[in-house]
Design a protein around this motif. Structure first.
Motif, PDB file in Angstrom:
ATOM      1  N   ALA A  20     -10.397   0.076   2.431  1.00  0.00           N
ATOM      2  CA  ALA A  20      -8.638   0.149   2.405  1.00  0.00           C
ATOM      3  C   ALA A  20      -8.551   1.657   2.390  1.00  0.00           C
ATOM      4  CB  ALA A  20      -8.318  -0.791   1.212  1.00  0.00           C
ATOM      5  N   LEU A  21      -9.233   2.395   1.344  1.00  0.00           N
ATOM      6  CA  LEU A  21      -9.156   3.716   1.234  1.00  0.00           C
ATOM      7  C   LEU A  21      -9.547   4.696   2.486  1.00  0.00           C
ATOM      8  CD1 LEU A  21     -10.319   4.146  -2.567  1.00  0.00           C
ATOM      9  CD2 LEU A  21      -8.040   4.771  -1.645  1.00  0.00           C
TER      10      LEU A  21
ATOM     11  N   ARG B  45       2.327   5.152   0.725  1.00  0.00           N
ATOM     12  CA  ARG B  45       2.115   5.849   1.611  1.00  0.00           C
ATOM     13  C   ARG B  45       1.346   7.234   1.446  1.00  0.00           C
ATOM     14  NH1 ARG B  45       8.169   5.980   4.687  1.00  0.00           N
ATOM     15  NH2 ARG B  45       8.076   3.801   5.306  1.00  0.00           N
ATOM     16  N   VAL B  46       0.701   7.503   2.251  1.00  0.00           N
ATOM     17  CA  VAL B  46      -0.128   8.874   2.152  1.00  0.00           C
ATOM     18  C   VAL B  46       0.965  10.246   2.486  1.00  0.00           C
ATOM     19  CG1 VAL B  46      -2.084  10.307   2.887  1.00  0.00           C
ATOM     20  CG2 VAL B  46      -2.210   7.887   3.119  1.00  0.00           C
TER      21      VAL B  46
ATOM     22  N   LEU C  90      -2.401  10.067  -3.334  1.00  0.00           N
ATOM     23  CA  LEU C  90      -2.419   8.628  -3.128  1.00  0.00           C
ATOM     24  C   LEU C  90      -1.927   7.917  -4.676  1.00  0.00           C
ATOM     25  CD1 LEU C  90      -6.064   7.988  -1.820  1.00  0.00           C
ATOM     26  CD2 LEU C  90      -3.860   8.466  -0.507  1.00  0.00           C
TER      27      LEU C  90
ATOM     28  N   MET D 229       0.755  -1.143  -0.045  1.00  0.00           N
ATOM     29  CA  MET D 229       0.096   0.080   0.019  1.00  0.00           C
ATOM     30  C   MET D 229       0.950   1.276  -0.064  1.00  0.00           C
ATOM     31  SD  MET D 229      -3.135   0.940  -0.043  1.00  0.00           S
ATOM     32  CE  MET D 229      -4.062  -0.430   0.390  1.00  0.00           C
TER      33      MET D 229
ATOM     34  N   GLU E 264      -6.697   4.160   4.728  1.00  0.00           N
ATOM     35  CA  GLU E 264      -5.478   4.647   3.980  1.00  0.00           C
ATOM     36  C   GLU E 264      -5.225   6.253   4.311  1.00  0.00           C
ATOM     37  OE1 GLU E 264      -3.178   4.699  -0.448  1.00  0.00           O
ATOM     38  OE2 GLU E 264      -4.994   3.444   0.102  1.00  0.00           O
ATOM     39  N   THR E 265      -6.594   6.754   4.337  1.00  0.00           N
ATOM     40  CA  THR E 265      -6.623   8.262   4.178  1.00  0.00           C
ATOM     41  C   THR E 265      -6.951   8.895   5.546  1.00  0.00           C
ATOM     42  OG1 THR E 265      -8.821   8.224   3.340  1.00  0.00           O
ATOM     43  CG2 THR E 265      -7.168   8.479   1.854  1.00  0.00           C
TER      44      THR E 265
END
Length: 485
Positions: A96-97, A3-4, A188, A1, A100-101
């Motif tokens: 998942a988003l 990185r943000v 992203l 995944m 992630e965010t």
């Protein structure tokens, strides 16, 4: 995944989840995300798995989607907020988003399809105990399917009462402009559109590329042309396949490149009261189809009228193939199916004719035709497709009775009397005189020779005798009527 990249603001971002509402103007999910004041992450997920009740999109729709996403991505780039593309299971990808965010909300449109509703429930349930909410907006329909009901509180199954209730209960609001600003969220990782390979590897899409301009701008141009040139005569011209009498907005509406509010409002400004009323009635039929699918999700592959579960359909692979290829030997039918293969669209009057031939004269299950349309139509809308095929087959809600069997020759003579449509799509028959263009098998040999038509060689003989096919269909109907009688 990936990185943000940390946002310049501490405010949690919101996800803007595009589905079949690929536009910025008059799009409630877009407006709500913009008005939240939070950083916005626009995302589209290609969920091309094929699992019931979810259905993967067909080949022609994949072609359209490529260009529509390209157009939407360019519009978002102008707002300096790129579209994030992800591929996979929709529910898992959205969750998942969110992780992630750190998103505080997911703004999206609600869809009437059973597969989308299952996805929404999965996302909603998973977010229940998290610091994020799923907020669904009405982005594709004029009405809320669960709100327009009969006086007894049930869903409608007949169009006319539904249309009256719709007109009484639904307030069609004026459209709203696209936002001028959309705060950018964290950076992203995104798939590249080209890597999705939505376009065909063996080019068959030349006709579609010449006919259509997918995207929000193409939709607006198509609507403007229709309002200026055709809507006033729509009441009569819509049935003439050889003329440009329809709006051809269906793929734009299906992909949400234009909203039904925008169409309703623009058409209302046109001249010709009868044409406006008739066209708006077609928009209400679109709402009715969505209403039916919302309340009867089995419509996707099961007849709503359960007695048709025992209908004696035939397994006719040769007939199915001839129908798909436009080689039935019945000109108006073949013209329609070749138009479909060429440009991914078919005139609505002809859709009814070709469907009637398949399910009645050939006794091939309606699901077979629905599946072919799903793969070859750029406007392959699940609700419209299933409801319309069941309407023709006589097994759905508000269906035409099965014993109503279109005679394709008479239909051709009535709606394409000069043969313009047939000649356009069947050039091998272009030199036949008008009197024989719809039934070349009945033409004298001297006429056929003069037109360079050799039945069975340059053009097929009919794969079914129309009178015998009609009699066989009525006999099949009698069988189930006796069982359920």
């Amino acid at each position: 995944m990936a990185r943000v990249t940390k946002s310049k603001t501490k405010q949690a971002p919101v996800l803007l989840w595009f589905r079949r509402d690929l536009r910025l103007a008059d799009q409630d999910a877009v407006a709500a995300a913009a008005e939240s004041g939070a950083p916005v992450v626009p995302v589209f997920i290609l969920d091309d798995s094929d699992r019931r009740p979810h259905r993967a999109i067909g080949g022609a729709s994949r072609w359209w989607l490529h260009y529509s996403l390209q157009n939407l991505g360019e519009s978002l780039e102008r707002l300096e907020n790129p579209l994030i593309l992800r591929r996979g299971d929709s529910a898992k990808t959205i969750l998942a988003l969110v992780a992630e965010t750190g998103a505080s909300a997911v703004h999206t449109g609600f869809m009437p399809d059973p597969g989308d509703r299952t996805i929404d429930k999965t996302v909603h349930d998973a977010l229940t105990d998290k610091d994020c909410q799923l907020i669904r907006h009405r982005t594709t329909l004029l009405h809320d399917p669960h709100k327009v009901k009969t006086q007894t509180g049930n869903p409608f199954r007949v169009f006319t009462p539904f249309s009256k209730a719709f007109e009484a209960q639904v307030h069609v609001r004026p459209p709203t402009p696209a936002p001028k600003h959309l705060s950018a969220g964290p950076t992203l990782a995104s798939d590249k559109l080209a890597d999705w390979h939505l376009l065909p590897t063996i080019p068959w899409d030349k006709g579609m590329a010449e006919e259509w301009t997918p995207g929000e701008a193409g939709a607006a141009e198509r609507l403007a042309d229709f309002v200026a040139d055709a809507v006033s005569d729509y009441q009569t011209a819509r049935d003439i396949p050889g003329e440009a009498g329809t709006s051809r907005l269906s793929p734009h509406l299906h992909w949400g490149e234009i909203s039904p509010w925008q169409v309703w409002e623009a058409v209302g400004q046109a001249k010709g009261h009868a044409g406006v009323t008739t066209y708006r009635r077609e928009l209400i039929w679109r709402e009715f189809a969505a209403h039916l699918l919302w309340h009867y999700p089995q419509l996707v592959d099961q007849p709503l009228r359960t007695e048709f579960s025992d209908f004696p359909w035939r397994d006719d692979r040769a007939g199915e193939t001839a129908w798909q290829r436009g080689q039935t030997g019945i000109p108006i039918v073949d013209a329609g199916l070749r138009e479909l293969w060429s440009i991914g669209w078919m005139h609505n009057r002809v859709r009814m004719i070709v469907a009637s031939l398949l399910v009645k004269h050939l006794l091939i299950p309606w699901q077979t035709g629905e599946s072919w349309f799903w793969d070859t139509l750029v406007d392959a809308d699940l609700a419209n497709n299933c409801v319309s095929w069941q309407w023709v087959a006589g097994c759905g809600a508000d269906a035409a009775p099965f014993f109503r069997i279109f005679n394709p020759v008479l239909q051709g003579k009535k709606f394409d009397p000069k043969g313009y449509y047939v000649r356009q799509w069947l050039p091998e028959l272009k030199d036949l005189p008008d009197a024989h263009i719809h039934e070349p098998w009945a033409a004298p040999e001297i006429i056929l020779r003069a037109a360079k038509v050799s039945l069975g060689k340059t053009y097929p003989m009919p794969i079914v005798d129309l009178a015998e096919g009609r009699a066989r269909a009525l006999a099949a109907l009698k069988q189930i009527s006796g069982r359920n009688g």
